[in-house]
Each structure stands twice: as structure tokens, then as C-alpha cells.
Design an enzyme around this catalytic site. Structure first.
Site, PDB file in Angstrom:
ATOM      1  N   GLY A 271       9.150  84.242  24.524  1.00 21.68           N
ATOM      2  CA  GLY A 271       8.784  83.343  23.686  1.00 21.68           C
ATOM      3  C   GLY A 271       9.667  83.754  22.157  1.00 21.68           C
ATOM      4  O   GLY A 271      10.208  84.894  22.205  1.00 21.68           O
ATOM      5  N   ALA A 272       9.867  82.733  21.507  1.00 23.03           N
ATOM      6  CA  ALA A 272      10.837  82.963  20.388  1.00 23.03           C
ATOM      7  C   ALA A 272      10.220  82.315  19.164  1.00 23.03           C
ATOM      8  O   ALA A 272      10.960  81.847  18.361  1.00 23.03           O
ATOM      9  CB  ALA A 272      12.195  82.363  20.637  1.00 23.03           C
TER      10      ALA A 272
ATOM     11  N   LYS B  82       0.785  81.165   7.848  1.00 24.25           N
ATOM     12  CA  LYS B  82       1.657  82.260   7.344  1.00 24.25           C
ATOM     13  C   LYS B  82       3.037  82.006   6.695  1.00 24.25           C
ATOM     14  O   LYS B  82       3.520  82.587   6.092  1.00 24.25           O
ATOM     15  CB  LYS B  82       1.917  83.072   8.917  1.00 24.25           C
ATOM     16  CG  LYS B  82       0.700  83.702   9.174  1.00 24.25           C
ATOM     17  CD  LYS B  82       1.068  84.303  10.533  1.00 24.25           C
ATOM     18  CE  LYS B  82      -0.301  85.152  11.232  1.00 24.25           C
ATOM     19  NZ  LYS B  82      -0.138  85.960  12.353  1.00 24.25           N
TER      20      LYS B  82
ATOM     21  N   THR C 238      -3.792  84.011   8.476  1.00 23.48           N
ATOM     22  CA  THR C 238      -3.878  83.651   9.986  1.00 23.48           C
ATOM     23  C   THR C 238      -3.174  82.078  10.051  1.00 23.48           C
ATOM     24  O   THR C 238      -3.039  81.484   9.415  1.00 23.48           O
ATOM     25  CB  THR C 238      -5.043  83.969  10.602  1.00 23.48           C
ATOM     26  OG1 THR C 238      -4.835  83.851  12.073  1.00 23.48           O
ATOM     27  CG2 THR C 238      -6.280  83.121  10.263  1.00 23.48           C
TER      28      THR C 238
ATOM     29  N   ARG D 104      11.979  79.042  26.400  1.00 24.29           N
ATOM     30  CA  ARG D 104      12.064  77.663  27.127  1.00 24.29           C
ATOM     31  C   ARG D 104      13.260  77.098  26.372  1.00 24.29           C
ATOM     32  O   ARG D 104      14.207  76.579  27.119  1.00 24.29           O
ATOM     33  CB  ARG D 104      10.735  76.931  26.823  1.00 24.29           C
ATOM     34  CG  ARG D 104      10.342  75.879  27.725  1.00 24.29           C
ATOM     35  CD  ARG D 104       9.100  75.411  27.691  1.00 24.29           C
ATOM     36  NE  ARG D 104       8.445  75.227  26.341  1.00 24.29           N
ATOM     37  CZ  ARG D 104       7.525  74.818  25.956  1.00 24.29           C
ATOM     38  NH1 ARG D 104       6.530  74.439  26.775  1.00 24.29           N
ATOM     39  NH2 ARG D 104       7.102  74.726  24.605  1.00 24.29           N
TER      40      ARG D 104
HETATM   41  P1  ATR Z   1       3.517  81.324  17.531  1.00 20.53           P
HETATM   42  O1  ATR Z   1       3.168  81.169  16.069  1.00 20.53           O
HETATM   43  O2  ATR Z   1       2.343  81.582  18.347  1.00 20.53           O
HETATM   44  O3  ATR Z   1       4.760  82.213  18.054  1.00 20.53           O
HETATM   45  P2  ATR Z   1       5.032  79.124  17.867  1.00 20.53           P
HETATM   46  O4  ATR Z   1       5.898  79.583  16.651  1.00 20.53           O
HETATM   47  O5  ATR Z   1       4.881  77.394  17.716  1.00 20.53           O
HETATM   48  O6  ATR Z   1       3.748  79.670  17.949  1.00 20.53           O
HETATM   49  O7  ATR Z   1       5.935  79.523  19.091  1.00 20.53           O
HETATM   50  C1  ATR Z   1       5.479  79.078  20.507  1.00 20.53           C
HETATM   51  C2  ATR Z   1       6.050  79.695  21.468  1.00 20.53           C
HETATM   52  O8  ATR Z   1       5.523  79.793  22.829  1.00 20.53           O
HETATM   53  C3  ATR Z   1       7.505  79.300  21.666  1.00 20.53           C
HETATM   54  O9  ATR Z   1       8.394  80.375  21.917  1.00 20.53           O
HETATM   55  C4  ATR Z   1       7.319  78.184  22.690  1.00 20.53           C
HETATM   56  O10 ATR Z   1       8.568  77.863  23.410  1.00 20.53           O
HETATM   57  P3  ATR Z   1       9.593  76.932  22.802  1.00 20.53           P
HETATM   58  O11 ATR Z   1      10.233  77.434  21.729  1.00 20.53           O
HETATM   59  O12 ATR Z   1      10.467  76.504  23.917  1.00 20.53           O
HETATM   60  O13 ATR Z   1       8.841  75.630  22.365  1.00 20.53           O
HETATM   61  C5  ATR Z   1       6.409  79.053  23.597  1.00 20.53           C
HETATM   62  N1  ATR Z   1       5.836  78.432  24.638  1.00 20.53           N
HETATM   63  C6  ATR Z   1       4.744  77.596  24.239  1.00 20.53           C
HETATM   64  N2  ATR Z   1       4.345  76.890  25.536  1.00 20.53           N
HETATM   65  C7  ATR Z   1       5.175  77.412  26.440  1.00 20.53           C
HETATM   66  C8  ATR Z   1       5.233  77.251  27.818  1.00 20.53           C
HETATM   67  N3  ATR Z   1       4.071  76.760  28.475  1.00 20.53           N
HETATM   68  N4  ATR Z   1       6.008  77.905  28.690  1.00 20.53           N
HETATM   69  C9  ATR Z   1       7.044  78.690  28.186  1.00 20.53           C
HETATM   70  N5  ATR Z   1       6.786  78.810  26.704  1.00 20.53           N
HETATM   71  C10 ATR Z   1       5.994  78.232  25.806  1.00 20.53           C
END
Ligand code: ATR
Length: 277
Positions: free
Chosen positions: A127-128, A66, A62, A152
Site C-alpha cells: 500500500g502507498a 486527518k 480519525t 497497485r
Molecule cells: P488509507 O488512508 O487507509 O491508507 P488510502 O490513502 O485511500 O487509504 O490508500 C488506500 C491504499 O490501499 C492504496 O495504496 C491503494 O492502492 P492504490 O494506490 O493503487 O489505489 C490500496 N488498495 C486499496 N484496495 C486495494 C486492493 N484491492 N488491492 C491492492 N491495493 C489496494
């Protein structure tokens, strides 16, 4: 002899994986032990080597390890390779088999448990990051009529669309949040795979995206009515769900992969579900 399994992450204090796997073992009559290991940042290889030397047969991974597990594996499954992340390892001699069951667990929860088919439907994925990336292949395999990825940082979404386009049967594209506001399109399934909810934030999605009778799915588990779910509730989304079903379904996939027997998931999902107040 009791076979040893574990989950590794950092922090690991709140993990439900031992509870879930030990319940699966009781249900299916499997003789396993399952513990939680606090993995050291930068020490993944040593920690997992030690677990294997102590007789470990498999391990779940987790956050935030990963990607480390991806590097540690010697045999990557297709979904793990495409997700660029691994959430389950199986040890067979020197061979380290790797899987990523997060996406398939999410699809099982949405389609089978919650009863929202994706085939022919309009799906919006917010999200990406790692979580969204893991969901893309299993989502596309369901053949939605339309899959829109919104992030974003739109360049990240564009790069994922480029990579996953060959797997798309229907329309598959991406845009920014402001563009999403301009297109006035509604979606049958809206999945929040951003990490915004972990900080009590709302991704800047507008209320117009939720179609009549839609499902709003929050990947985060146990955060209650997050700002995203509250928004969906406010516009009358038919169903709100958090990631409890995903958590249990991905565990069941790993259990079946390790033990060759698939546990029933409904009782555990019921046990772990915290009603939204
Ligand atoms: P995870 O493994 O949980 O997917 P990550 O790889 O850090 O974590 O990705 C976090 C995702 O949440 C990203 O898509 C991020 O957007 P950015 O790529 O623009 O950073 C998105 N995210 C985090 N906080 C956000 C917010 N307040 N509003 C919109 N998108 C958010």
C-alpha cells in the site's frame, strides 16, 4: 478541574478511543473527560473551534479527517509533516500542535509487543496511501536491511520512495504486484497497509513472500481473519496480528504527549483483542 479531550471522525460510532483513554486515565489517576465527536465533512474547522471554545485541551483525529487536521495545525511535528496527516492535536492558547502517532504506534506493536525486531530484517509494506505513508519514517528509523514498498498504482510508491529515500540506511525500493511475483524474495515482516481488507478484498500478493517464521500484520482492526491474514495463515506464517496493538499504542503516545504520563498498554490490548477463529 476535569480536562476535556475527544476523538473526531466520520463515521465515529464504532470508535474505541473513549474506552481506551478513559481506562488510561483511571490507570494513571488523571482527571480527564474523553468523548467522541461526529465531524461534519467540510466542517472540521468549525467543529474543532467549537470544541476548543468549550475548553477542549486536545483531540484525536480519525478517518477521513486527518488531512483536515494537518491543514488546521499551526505547529507540525516532523512525523506529521512527513506523513502529510495528523492524528493528534494539542491546544495551547492560539497554538495548535500536531502529531502523527500511527507509525510509531505500529512500530512499538511490532517490535515490542509482538517481539519482531525490524533492524536488519526484510520488511514488505503493501500500500502507498495514508496509512503506509505514516509508517515509512518509523519503519526506516528501525534500520531494516531491506524495505520494499508495493502498490497497485506503482507511481504512488515511486513518489514515496523518492521522498523517504534520504531516511533509508538499508535497501529501500518499490515495485508493482506483478514484479513482486517475479522476484521470488521472502520477507520476515509483511504489513498490509492497503484498504483492501475493509472491503474483504485481497491485495494481489502471492504466497511466496512469507518467510519461514514471519509476522503477517494487518493494519485494519477488528475485521477477523481477513483475506490477507488467511493467505498468510495458509502458508504457515509464524504470527498473525491485526491493528489492535497499533490502535492502543498510538492512543498511549497521544495520552503521554497530553498528560506527561505513559500508561501501560498490555491490559487494554488484551481487553480489545478478538481472537482469530
Ligand atoms: P488509507 O488512508 O487507509 O491508507 P488510502 O490513502 O485511500 O487509504 O490508500 C488506500 C491504499 O490501499 C492504496 O495504496 C491503494 O492502492 P492504490 O494506490 O493503487 O489505489 C490500496 N488498495 C486499496 N484496495 C486495494 C486492493 N484491492 N488491492 C491492492 N491495493 C489496494
Amino acid at each position: 478541574m476535569t480536562d476535556k479531550y475527544a476523538v473526531i471522525g466520520n463515521p465515529i460510532g464504532h470508535t474505541k478511543s473513549p474506552l481506551i483513554h478513559l481506562a488510561f486515565a483511571r490507570q494513571t489517576g488523571q482527571d480527564i473527560d474523553y468523548t467522541a465527536i461526529e465531524g461534519r465533512i467540510g466542517g472540521f474547522r468549525d467543529d474543532v473551534d467549537a470544541f476548543r471554545q468549550a475548553g477542549g485541551r486536545g483531540i484525536n483525529i480519525t478517518a477521513p479527517l486527518k488531512l483536515e487536521a494537518f491543514k488546521y495545525a499551526t505547529e507540525l511535528s516532523g512525523p506529521a509533516r512527513l506523513a502529510g496527516a495528523v492524528n493528534a492535536l494539542k491546544f495551547e492558547g492560539d497554538r495548535i500542535h500536531a502529531q502523527n502517532f500511527d507509525g510509531i504506534g505500529l512500530v512499538r506493536d511490532i517490535v515490542q509487543n509482538l517481539g519482531y525486531p525490524m533492524a536488519g530484517r526484510r520488511v514488505l509494506l503493501l500500500g502507498a496511501g495514508g496509512a503506509a505513508r505514516g509508517a515509512l519514517l518509523p519503519f526506516l528509523e528501525q534500520k531494516p536491511a531491506r524495505l520494499l514498498l508495493v502498490n497497485r498504482t506503482v507511481a504512488k510508491a515511486q513518489s514515496l520512495v523518492g521522498q523517504f529515500k534520504p531516511y533509508a540506511g538499508g535497501e529501500f525500493s518499490c515495485c508493482s504486484y506483478p514484479e513482486l511475483g517475479d522476484i521470488h524474495e521472502k520477507f520476515d515482516i509483511v504489513v498490509n497497509a492497503t484498504s483492501a481488507s475493509l472491503r474483504g478484498e485481497l491485495p494481489p500478493v502471492h504466497t511466496g513472500v512469507f518467510a519461514f517464521r514471519c509476522l503477517a500484520y494487518e493494519l485494519a482492526y477488528g475485521k477477523g481473519l481477513t483475506p490477507f491474514l488467511k493467505l498468510a495463515q495458509g502458508v504457515g506464517a509464524e504470527r498473525l496480528a491485526d491493528g489492535v496493538g497499533l490502535l492502543v499504542e498510538q492512543a498511549a503516545e497521544a495520552f503521554a504527549w497530553w498528560r506527561g504520563v505513559r500508561p501501560e498498554t498490555a491490559p487494554m490490548i488484551k481487553t480489545l483483542t478478538v481472537p482469530f477463529l
